[in-house]
Design a protein around this motif. Structure first.
Motif, mmCIF file in Angstrom:
data_model
loop_
_atom_site.group_PDB
_atom_site.id
_atom_site.type_symbol
_atom_site.label_atom_id
_atom_site.label_comp_id
_atom_site.label_asym_id
_atom_site.label_seq_id
_atom_site.Cartn_x
_atom_site.Cartn_y
_atom_site.Cartn_z
ATOM 1 N N GLY A 1 -7.227 4.971 9.608
ATOM 2 C CA GLY A 1 -8.326 5.038 10.564
ATOM 3 C C GLY A 1 -8.343 3.922 11.597
ATOM 4 O O GLY A 1 -9.109 3.982 12.554
ATOM 5 N N SER A 2 -7.523 2.900 11.421
ATOM 6 C CA SER A 2 -7.521 1.811 12.404
ATOM 7 C C SER A 2 -6.789 2.242 13.673
ATOM 8 O O SER A 2 -5.803 2.974 13.619
ATOM 9 N N LYS A 3 -7.315 1.786 14.800
ATOM 10 C CA LYS A 3 -6.714 2.120 16.091
ATOM 11 C C LYS A 3 -5.738 1.022 16.490
ATOM 12 O O LYS A 3 -6.006 -0.157 16.307
ATOM 13 N N VAL A 4 -4.588 1.435 17.043
ATOM 14 C CA VAL A 4 -3.537 0.502 17.472
ATOM 15 C C VAL A 4 -3.227 0.777 18.930
ATOM 16 O O VAL A 4 -3.100 1.934 19.341
ATOM 17 N N ARG A 5 -3.131 -0.290 19.713
ATOM 18 C CA ARG A 5 -2.773 -0.168 21.123
ATOM 19 C C ARG A 5 -1.482 -0.942 21.367
ATOM 20 O O ARG A 5 -1.424 -2.153 21.119
ATOM 21 N N LEU A 6 -0.447 -0.241 21.810
ATOM 22 C CA LEU A 6 0.805 -0.892 22.182
ATOM 23 C C LEU A 6 0.749 -1.133 23.688
ATOM 24 O O LEU A 6 0.659 -0.195 24.467
ATOM 25 N N THR A 7 0.770 -2.386 24.084
ATOM 26 C CA THR A 7 0.598 -2.736 25.499
ATOM 27 C C THR A 7 1.897 -2.683 26.289
ATOM 28 O O THR A 7 1.871 -2.728 27.506
ATOM 29 N N HIS A 8 3.039 -2.587 25.587
ATOM 30 C CA HIS A 8 4.337 -2.533 26.259
ATOM 31 C C HIS A 8 5.128 -1.332 25.761
ATOM 32 O O HIS A 8 5.115 -1.031 24.567
ATOM 33 N N GLY A 9 5.815 -0.674 26.675
ATOM 34 C CA GLY A 9 6.744 0.369 26.276
ATOM 35 C C GLY A 9 7.948 -0.279 25.599
ATOM 36 O O GLY A 9 8.141 -1.492 25.671
ATOM 37 N N PHE A 10 8.768 0.522 24.932
ATOM 38 C CA PHE A 10 9.945 0.005 24.258
ATOM 39 C C PHE A 10 10.976 1.122 24.148
ATOM 40 O O PHE A 10 10.671 2.295 24.373
ATOM 41 N N ALA A 11 12.199 0.753 23.841
ATOM 42 C CA ALA A 11 13.263 1.735 23.647
ATOM 43 C C ALA A 11 13.646 1.742 22.173
ATOM 44 O O ALA A 11 13.670 0.707 21.523
ATOM 45 N N PHE B 1 18.690 -6.680 21.470
ATOM 46 C CA PHE B 1 18.392 -5.648 20.482
ATOM 47 C C PHE B 1 17.555 -6.243 19.361
ATOM 48 O O PHE B 1 17.759 -7.384 18.959
ATOM 49 N N ARG B 2 16.588 -5.448 18.863
ATOM 50 C CA ARG B 2 15.722 -5.904 17.788
ATOM 51 C C ARG B 2 15.265 -4.709 16.978
ATOM 52 O O ARG B 2 15.449 -3.558 17.377
ATOM 53 N N LEU B 3 14.666 -4.998 15.849
ATOM 54 C CA LEU B 3 14.073 -3.962 15.024
ATOM 55 C C LEU B 3 12.683 -3.645 15.577
ATOM 56 O O LEU B 3 12.018 -4.525 16.122
ATOM 57 N N PRO B 4 12.226 -2.400 15.443
ATOM 58 C CA PRO B 4 10.871 -2.093 15.921
ATOM 59 C C PRO B 4 9.834 -2.749 15.013
ATOM 60 O O PRO B 4 10.077 -2.964 13.826
ATOM 61 N N THR B 5 8.678 -3.066 15.590
ATOM 62 C CA THR B 5 7.579 -3.553 14.766
ATOM 63 C C THR B 5 7.058 -2.382 13.930
ATOM 64 O O THR B 5 7.369 -1.210 14.207
ATOM 65 N N GLU B 6 6.258 -2.680 12.934
ATOM 66 C CA GLU B 6 5.684 -1.618 12.107
ATOM 67 C C GLU B 6 4.876 -0.648 12.967
ATOM 68 O O GLU B 6 4.971 0.573 12.814
ATOM 69 N N ALA B 7 4.092 -1.178 13.895
ATOM 70 C CA ALA B 7 3.272 -0.328 14.764
ATOM 71 C C ALA B 7 4.153 0.524 15.690
ATOM 72 O O ALA B 7 3.868 1.708 15.894
ATOM 73 N N GLU B 8 5.210 -0.058 16.241
ATOM 74 C CA GLU B 8 6.110 0.709 17.109
ATOM 75 C C GLU B 8 6.775 1.843 16.337
ATOM 76 O O GLU B 8 6.900 2.964 16.833
ATOM 77 N N TRP B 9 7.193 1.558 15.097
ATOM 78 C CA TRP B 9 7.846 2.571 14.277
ATOM 79 C C TRP B 9 6.888 3.734 13.998
ATOM 80 O O TRP B 9 7.244 4.897 14.149
ATOM 81 N N GLU B 10 5.655 3.420 13.620
ATOM 82 C CA GLU B 10 4.698 4.491 13.339
ATOM 83 C C GLU B 10 4.375 5.275 14.602
ATOM 84 O O GLU B 10 4.306 6.502 14.578
ATOM 85 N N TYR B 11 4.210 4.585 15.714
ATOM 86 C CA TYR B 11 3.932 5.233 17.004
ATOM 87 C C TYR B 11 5.062 6.206 17.356
ATOM 88 O O TYR B 11 4.813 7.355 17.737
ATOM 89 N N ALA B 12 6.301 5.769 17.204
ATOM 90 C CA ALA B 12 7.449 6.620 17.506
ATOM 91 C C ALA B 12 7.510 7.811 16.555
ATOM 92 O O ALA B 12 7.746 8.949 16.979
ATOM 93 N N CYS B 13 7.284 7.567 15.274
ATOM 94 C CA CYS B 13 7.344 8.643 14.284
ATOM 95 C C CYS B 13 6.261 9.691 14.514
ATOM 96 O O CYS B 13 6.476 10.880 14.280
ATOM 97 N N ARG B 14 5.109 9.249 14.984
ATOM 98 C CA ARG B 14 4.014 10.186 15.237
ATOM 99 C C ARG B 14 4.311 11.098 16.426
ATOM 100 O O ARG B 14 3.795 12.208 16.491
#
Length: 136
Positions: A25-35, A106-119
């Motif tokens: 239920g928590s809201k997450v805002r990613l302020t930067h795009g990523f690849a 190159f880097r690993l995605p953050t947990e929030a970026e990974w979930e955002y991408a998976c969604r």
């Protein structure tokens, strides 16, 4: 060059900044795009950059496995160096520090970026029936 064949621009998807709601239920805002890479790192690509293939199953086209988080961070730094980019992590022994969003390596995605991408823009707990879309 040839070593980075698997890490060329076409092998990444650009994801825009955005917001999503996690399953808790928590809201997450990613302020930067990523690849994000479109496919997992293969054992052949890993070996070409890291100089070794730790995989139990020796198939150059399969995803690399038997890799720790620290191994993945080292791989990111080696790939960045090979591509002429700034390394994304500072590593001192087992201490790892990410240099932040301003670093182009190159880097690993953050947990929030990974979930955002998976969604992939969906709002439910998952995209579809898991038996139809995933091995788990």
């Amino acid at each position: 060059g040839e070593v980075l064949n698997g890490l060329n621009e076409a092998s990444f998807s650009a994801l825009p900044s955005g917001t999503f709601t996690r399953s808790n239920g928590s809201k997450v805002r990613l302020t930067h795009g990523f690849a994000l890479a479109r496919v997992p790192v293969t054992s052949a690509l890993y070996a070409s950059i890291a100089g070794t293939d730790p995989s139990q199953f020796k198939n150059g086209h399969a995803p690399v496995e038997n890799v720790s988080w620290e191994d993945a961070v080292r791989f990111c730094n080696l790939a960045s160096r090979a591509a002429g980019l700034q390394e994304a992590y500072t590593v001192s022994g087992r201490t790892v520090a990410w240099k932040g969003l301003g670093c182009g390596g190159f880097r690993l995605p953050t947990e929030a970026e990974w979930e955002y991408a998976c969604r992939a823009g969906t709002t439910g707990d998952h995209y579809a029936n898991l038996d139809a879309i995933a091995w788990y």
